[in-house]
Design a protein around this motif. Structure first.
Motif, PDB file in Angstrom:
ATOM      1  N   MET A  59      71.361  25.277  88.749  1.00  0.00           N
ATOM      2  CA  MET A  59      70.259  26.018  88.151  1.00  0.00           C
ATOM      3  C   MET A  59      69.620  25.178  87.059  1.00  0.00           C
ATOM      4  SD  MET A  59      70.316  29.733  86.214  1.00  0.00           S
ATOM      5  CE  MET A  59      71.461  29.184  84.926  1.00  0.00           C
ATOM      6  N   SER A  60      68.279  25.043  87.095  1.00  0.00           N
ATOM      7  CA  SER A  60      67.542  24.286  86.089  1.00  0.00           C
ATOM      8  C   SER A  60      66.459  25.186  85.506  1.00  0.00           C
ATOM      9  CB  SER A  60      66.903  23.038  86.704  1.00  0.00           C
ATOM     10  OG  SER A  60      67.873  22.196  87.273  1.00  0.00           O
ATOM     11  N   LEU A  61      66.366  25.206  84.180  1.00  0.00           N
ATOM     12  CA  LEU A  61      65.412  26.060  83.483  1.00  0.00           C
ATOM     13  C   LEU A  61      64.381  25.236  82.728  1.00  0.00           C
ATOM     14  CD1 LEU A  61      67.913  28.665  81.963  1.00  0.00           C
ATOM     15  CD2 LEU A  61      66.608  28.861  84.084  1.00  0.00           C
ATOM     16  N   ALA A  62      63.228  25.859  82.472  1.00  0.00           N
ATOM     17  CA  ALA A  62      62.170  25.228  81.687  1.00  0.00           C
ATOM     18  C   ALA A  62      61.687  26.215  80.629  1.00  0.00           C
ATOM     19  CB  ALA A  62      61.027  24.787  82.586  1.00  0.00           C
ATOM     20  N   PRO A  63      62.429  26.362  79.525  1.00  0.00           N
ATOM     21  CA  PRO A  63      62.011  27.301  78.483  1.00  0.00           C
ATOM     22  C   PRO A  63      60.618  27.005  77.942  1.00  0.00           C
ATOM     23  CG  PRO A  63      64.257  26.542  78.108  1.00  0.00           C
ATOM     24  CD  PRO A  63      63.707  25.688  79.198  1.00  0.00           C
ATOM     25  N   ASP A  64      60.253  25.724  77.891  1.00  0.00           N
ATOM     26  CA  ASP A  64      58.961  25.344  77.340  1.00  0.00           C
ATOM     27  C   ASP A  64      57.814  25.555  78.309  1.00  0.00           C
ATOM     28  OD1 ASP A  64      59.996  23.321  78.987  1.00  0.00           O
ATOM     29  OD2 ASP A  64      58.739  21.798  78.036  1.00  0.00           O
ATOM     30  N   ARG A  65      58.114  25.905  79.549  1.00  0.00           N
ATOM     31  CA  ARG A  65      57.090  26.111  80.572  1.00  0.00           C
ATOM     32  C   ARG A  65      57.179  27.536  81.114  1.00  0.00           C
ATOM     33  NH1 ARG A  65      58.820  20.757  83.670  1.00  0.00           N
ATOM     34  NH2 ARG A  65      60.504  20.901  82.138  1.00  0.00           N
ATOM     35  N   GLY A  66      56.935  28.482  80.220  1.00  0.00           N
ATOM     36  CA  GLY A  66      56.891  29.877  80.633  1.00  0.00           C
ATOM     37  C   GLY A  66      58.235  30.513  80.875  1.00  0.00           C
ATOM     38  N   ARG A 114      70.069  25.986  93.427  1.00  0.00           N
ATOM     39  CA  ARG A 114      70.656  25.479  94.663  1.00  0.00           C
ATOM     40  C   ARG A 114      72.095  25.969  94.802  1.00  0.00           C
ATOM     41  NH1 ARG A 114      67.862  20.997  92.408  1.00  0.00           N
ATOM     42  NH2 ARG A 114      66.036  20.435  93.672  1.00  0.00           N
ATOM     43  N   ILE A 115      72.502  26.141  96.043  1.00  0.00           N
ATOM     44  CA  ILE A 115      73.896  26.432  96.374  1.00  0.00           C
ATOM     45  C   ILE A 115      74.323  25.413  97.420  1.00  0.00           C
ATOM     46  CG2 ILE A 115      75.504  28.080  97.396  1.00  0.00           C
ATOM     47  CD1 ILE A 115      73.811  30.325  96.294  1.00  0.00           C
ATOM     48  N   GLY A 116      75.359  24.641  97.094  1.00  0.00           N
ATOM     49  CA  GLY A 116      75.831  23.624  98.021  1.00  0.00           C
ATOM     50  C   GLY A 116      74.772  22.613  98.387  1.00  0.00           C
ATOM     51  N   GLY A 117      73.890  22.296  97.433  1.00  0.00           N
ATOM     52  CA  GLY A 117      72.835  21.328  97.682  1.00  0.00           C
ATOM     53  C   GLY A 117      71.629  21.879  98.412  1.00  0.00           C
ATOM     54  N   GLU A 118      71.644  23.161  98.766  1.00  0.00           N
ATOM     55  CA  GLU A 118      70.538  23.774  99.501  1.00  0.00           C
ATOM     56  C   GLU A 118      69.706  24.637  98.554  1.00  0.00           C
ATOM     57  OE1 GLU A 118      69.749  26.510 103.493  1.00  0.00           O
ATOM     58  OE2 GLU A 118      71.787  26.137 102.780  1.00  0.00           O
ATOM     59  N   ASP A 119      68.389  24.495  98.627  1.00  0.00           N
ATOM     60  CA  ASP A 119      67.495  25.235  97.754  1.00  0.00           C
ATOM     61  C   ASP A 119      67.403  26.696  98.173  1.00  0.00           C
ATOM     62  OD1 ASP A 119      66.416  23.283  95.848  1.00  0.00           O
ATOM     63  OD2 ASP A 119      65.567  22.298  97.624  1.00  0.00           O
ATOM     64  N   MET A 120      67.716  27.590  97.259  1.00  0.00           N
ATOM     65  CA  MET A 120      67.536  29.008  97.486  1.00  0.00           C
ATOM     66  C   MET A 120      66.106  29.436  97.140  1.00  0.00           C
ATOM     67  SD  MET A 120      70.523  29.966  98.578  1.00  0.00           S
ATOM     68  CE  MET A 120      70.623  28.331  99.359  1.00  0.00           C
ATOM     69  N   LEU A 121      65.508  28.765  96.181  1.00  0.00           N
ATOM     70  CA  LEU A 121      64.118  28.972  95.803  1.00  0.00           C
ATOM     71  C   LEU A 121      63.371  27.651  95.951  1.00  0.00           C
ATOM     72  CD1 LEU A 121      64.614  31.077  92.529  1.00  0.00           C
ATOM     73  CD2 LEU A 121      63.965  31.956  94.793  1.00  0.00           C
ATOM     74  N   ARG A 122      62.064  27.741  96.134  1.00  0.00           N
ATOM     75  CA  ARG A 122      61.264  26.525  96.235  1.00  0.00           C
ATOM     76  C   ARG A 122      61.365  25.738  94.922  1.00  0.00           C
ATOM     77  NH1 ARG A 122      54.976  26.864  95.307  1.00  0.00           N
ATOM     78  NH2 ARG A 122      55.896  27.092  93.225  1.00  0.00           N
ATOM     79  N   PRO A 123      61.865  24.499  94.955  1.00  0.00           N
ATOM     80  CA  PRO A 123      62.051  23.754  93.701  1.00  0.00           C
ATOM     81  C   PRO A 123      60.727  23.240  93.145  1.00  0.00           C
ATOM     82  CG  PRO A 123      62.632  22.379  95.570  1.00  0.00           C
ATOM     83  CD  PRO A 123      62.336  23.740  96.130  1.00  0.00           C
ATOM     84  N   ALA A 124      60.654  23.163  91.832  1.00  0.00           N
ATOM     85  CA  ALA A 124      59.476  22.599  91.189  1.00  0.00           C
ATOM     86  C   ALA A 124      59.496  21.075  91.308  1.00  0.00           C
ATOM     87  CB  ALA A 124      59.442  23.002  89.717  1.00  0.00           C
ATOM     88  N   PRO A 125      58.341  20.446  91.494  1.00  0.00           N
ATOM     89  CA  PRO A 125      58.290  18.984  91.492  1.00  0.00           C
ATOM     90  C   PRO A 125      58.760  18.424  90.152  1.00  0.00           C
ATOM     91  CG  PRO A 125      56.242  19.917  92.326  1.00  0.00           C
ATOM     92  CD  PRO A 125      57.027  21.050  91.743  1.00  0.00           C
ATOM     93  N   VAL A 126      59.250  17.214  90.181  1.00  0.00           N
ATOM     94  CA  VAL A 126      59.693  16.560  88.952  1.00  0.00           C
ATOM     95  C   VAL A 126      58.529  16.496  87.962  1.00  0.00           C
ATOM     96  CG1 VAL A 126      60.593  14.427  87.969  1.00  0.00           C
ATOM     97  CG2 VAL A 126      61.409  15.208  90.205  1.00  0.00           C
ATOM     98  N   ASP A 127      58.789  16.872  86.720  1.00  0.00           N
ATOM     99  CA  ASP A 127      57.810  16.851  85.629  1.00  0.00           C
ATOM    100  C   ASP A 127      56.637  17.802  85.847  1.00  0.00           C
ATOM    101  OD1 ASP A 127      59.315  14.912  84.291  1.00  0.00           O
ATOM    102  OD2 ASP A 127      58.303  13.277  85.324  1.00  0.00           O
ATOM    103  N   ALA A 128      56.781  18.806  86.694  1.00  0.00           N
ATOM    104  CA  ALA A 128      55.708  19.777  86.910  1.00  0.00           C
ATOM    105  C   ALA A 128      55.446  20.564  85.634  1.00  0.00           C
ATOM    106  CB  ALA A 128      56.074  20.725  88.048  1.00  0.00           C
ATOM    107  N   ARG A 129      54.175  20.809  85.350  1.00  0.00           N
ATOM    108  CA  ARG A 129      53.790  21.613  84.193  1.00  0.00           C
ATOM    109  C   ARG A 129      53.112  22.920  84.594  1.00  0.00           C
ATOM    110  NH1 ARG A 129      56.554  19.981  80.057  1.00  0.00           N
ATOM    111  NH2 ARG A 129      55.175  21.360  78.863  1.00  0.00           N
TER     112      ARG A 129
END
Length: 275
Positions: free
Chosen positions: A1-8, A15-30
């Motif tokens: 799980m990765s969070l972005a407190p500064d981005r809303g 991810r679970i076992g390396g598989e995305d459960m939700l559509r991941p954000a691109p690297v450095d997405a704002r």
């Protein structure tokens, strides 16, 4: 799980076992719309032209999404959230609004995000910090990856029809007007869905031929807003406490007295059929 407190106060990935459960954000997405999920507070979806009346006064909110004609999704998704607590499997984020032209009523919002085995639970709480009665709306905006093998199933009492470009509710229709989701239908399609389902029972299931199943449940949500762009690799299943532009409808928005709070909770769980 990765969070972005500064981005809303958004979720970047889960991810679970390396598989995305939700559509991941691109690297450095704002862009908040590029996130895996974000909170909707103090209202969900659209306020028509940002204009409404409440408590005998007229208000006009600023546009907050480019040239989109309506005020959209509240303030939380465009604000910085502070980390109140964090651990390996949980975090608490806070967003305080002092009151402004963007939303006249001060409030305090808190998100509690927790991983539990093969599940994710997020609770969103808003407290009215104003000296008088304030309207309140809550929701979540998660993005789920889908393929041609994905099927969506949920129960609702009705579907609010809408038309572009406004996508404001026009008329209540049978819930199967855009697909019979009660028995399960293909999640991916060639037409746009951007509609509110009223009387949702609080459960939605995404499954595929690999016998993988994601079950979304929510408490405190009166309806489910479904957003599916045509031929896209994702759809949004948004548990919300109210329909779009409800503040301009006869029933109006929920209200809180000073110091009162409202909560909405969303849980997503993975299960796999081993048979």
């Amino acid at each position: 799980m990765s969070l972005a407190p500064d981005r809303g106060g958004a979720l970047l990935a889960w991810r679970i076992g390396g598989e995305d459960m939700l559509r991941p954000a691109p690297v450095d997405a704002r862009d908040p719309l590029a996130m895996a999920s974000f909170p909707l507070v103090p209202y969900a979806n659209r306020v028509a032209n940002g204009r409404f009346a409440f408590g005998g006064r007229n208000y006009c909110l600023p546009r907050n999404f480019g040239d989109h004609p309506h005020s959209l999704h509240g303030l939380g998704w465009l604000s910085r959230w502070e980390v109140q607590a964090a651990g390996p499997d949980s975090a608490t984020l806070c967003h305080d609004h002092p009151g402004s032209d963007a939303w006249p009523w001060p409030y305090s919002a808190t998100q509690r995000i927790e991983l539990t085995g093969r599940g994710l639970t997020i609770s969103l709480v808003l407290r009215n910090d104003a000296t008088g009665t304030a309207p309140v709306g809550l929701g979540f905006h998660p993005y789920f990856p889908i393929s041609r093998a994905s099927f969506l199933q949920f129960e609702a009492a009705g579907l609010w029809l809408s038309e572009p470009p406004d996508h404001l509710p026009l008329a209540l229709a049978p819930a199967d007007g855009l697909g019979d989701w009660s028995t399960g239908a293909a999640a991916k399609g060639t037409s746009l869905i951007d509609h509110y389902y009223a009387g949702w029972d609080g459960v939605a299931i995404l499954s595929d031929h690999a016998r993988r199943r994601l079950t979304l449940t929510a408490t405190g949500a009166r309806g489910l807003h479904v957003y599916r762009p045509p031929d896209a690799g994702f759809l949004c299943l948004e548990p919300v406490s109210h329909m779009p532009d409800v503040i301009n409808r006869p029933d109006g928005m929920d209200e809180l007295e000073p110091g009162q709070s409202r909560m909405l909770t969303m849980s997503i769980a993975l299960s796999v059929d081993e048979d």
